[in-house]
Write an enzyme that holds these catalytic residues in place. Sequence first.
Site, PDB file in Angstrom:
ATOM      1  CB  SER A 145      -0.858  -1.661 -15.721  1.00  0.00           C
ATOM      2  OG  SER A 145      -0.536  -0.652 -14.805  1.00  0.00           O
TER       3      SER A 145
ATOM      4  CG  ASP B 147      -0.072   3.384  -9.300  1.00  0.00           C
ATOM      5  OD1 ASP B 147       0.745   4.327  -9.242  1.00  0.00           O
ATOM      6  OD2 ASP B 147      -0.180   2.646 -10.292  1.00  0.00           O
TER       7      ASP B 147
HETATM    8  C1  S3P Z   1       2.821   1.674 -14.190  1.00  0.00           C
HETATM    9  C2  S3P Z   1       3.935   1.719 -13.413  1.00  0.00           C
HETATM   10  C3  S3P Z   1       4.068   2.639 -12.271  1.00  0.00           C
HETATM   11  C4  S3P Z   1       2.719   3.157 -11.820  1.00  0.00           C
HETATM   12  C5  S3P Z   1       1.888   3.641 -12.967  1.00  0.00           C
HETATM   13  C6  S3P Z   1       1.640   2.510 -13.954  1.00  0.00           C
HETATM   14  C7  S3P Z   1       2.800   0.722 -15.321  1.00  0.00           C
HETATM   15  O1  S3P Z   1       4.897   3.715 -12.639  1.00  0.00           O
HETATM   16  O2  S3P Z   1       2.874   4.184 -10.882  1.00  0.00           O
HETATM   17  O3  S3P Z   1       0.641   4.134 -12.531  1.00  0.00           O
HETATM   18  O4  S3P Z   1       1.716   0.474 -15.886  1.00  0.00           O
HETATM   19  O5  S3P Z   1       3.853   0.197 -15.650  1.00  0.00           O
HETATM   20  P1  S3P Z   1       6.514   3.639 -12.575  1.00  0.00           P
HETATM   21  O6  S3P Z   1       6.980   2.710 -13.625  1.00  0.00           O
HETATM   22  O7  S3P Z   1       6.962   5.052 -12.820  1.00  0.00           O
HETATM   23  O8  S3P Z   1       6.823   3.163 -11.193  1.00  0.00           O
END
Ligand code: S3P
Length: 434
Positions: free
Chosen positions: A29, A320
Amino acid sequence: MSSSAVQTERIISPARNILGSVKLPGDKSISHRYALLSALAKGTTRLTNFSTGADCASSLACSAALGATVKHLEDGTIEVTGTGELRQPEGNLDCGNSGSTMRMLAGLLAPMPGTFTLIGDESLSRRPMERVRKPLMQMGAHIELTDGHAPMTIRGAQLKSLDYTTPIPSAQVKSAVLFAGLNAEGTTTVREAVRTRDHSELALRAFGAEVERTMESVSIEGGQKLSAIDAAVPGDISSAAFFLCAAALFPGSNLVFDSLGMNPTRATLLDVLTALGAHIGVLNLEEKHGELVGTVQVNGPAEGMTGTTVSGALAAQLIDELPVLAAIGPYTKNGIRIRDAKELRVKESDRIALVAQNLRAMGAEVTEFEDGLDVPGGQKLHAAEIDSGGDHRIAMAFSVAALGATGQTVIRGAESAAISFPEFFDLLDQIAER
Ligand code: S3P
């Protein structure tokens, strides 16, 4: 994973224990955000311990296509030189398997002059994009989708600010709106009922933007310029999750993670594993560009794992990590119960369906709900052929489940681990005692 990727299988044998010390590649992220914001920032950003996953490579490639100069130095450092703007590329922007790349780019590009077409692989082209189009359109953006999905065509427009309450907990949607707000007229505010990961807020600040936060809102004023940074990306706690859960399976395990990201919006799994009976110690906590980083030690629970329910805000914060938590559910005493996690159905795969299918293939009893799963405890698993569905987190979650099963489990579509964690199988071999 791209449909053109060669499908590979991995065989996972049972383990007796988990022992060792690891330093993990950078958080996915955070790497995405640094890769994208550095393209917009003026100057040369230097990033060490950048994510080695294919997803973040997609973000870097998009940054390069948008006019940034991206260099991979021999020592692993990534240098991104941004020009202060994003320019219309010659071709499509390929986001690969990465929802983060596509959704966050939508926000960054909506106020830029030019036309941009964002495409993705088969899995990404099935995922919902209306959730970012809707707020961005309210800001004045021109975005076309096909039936709510990619390809996404953005025609840059002058944006106005927005006060937006996210209807679903999503850090990607929040980020898209904040990134658009950076180049909109006025002050943009995002409100969320559950605080999702706050890496965008922290990254924007690191790159020099002013971001205001209250308990339930984040605001950014338009027209702010970004400047380059030097940063070491903290180790990825969502990658660590697989090894943390593996360690929790064995009473004698002892695993240490060096320089692991400990952002409180991401570290909920440590609390859950502690509640299950694991012993977790955190040392040397420090802050880097607003992100907490520490050394984490985990020891397996002497009496085995108890059990727990994950629902409400916890489900959003652990989104996740839920596949691997469910995958170790049979080995707990009282089971793992997951609710309020409907979002799992629109990830890289339908993770609720695939977790249930693969647990059953290993001989477990499991009940599937629209928004979660009941995985009773006290069950024994046997080897099976696992269908990863081309989803990295399913491939890795069931490699962990296989460590406690009898026989040799085959993980089909194992190459998908490289989406977030290419080193996964090698490191697992290093830390698993057989
Ligand atoms: C993420 C947000 C999450 C997560 C993804 C990474 C991010 O998704 O599941 O693996 O880096 O902002 P969502 O924003 O759809 O919840």
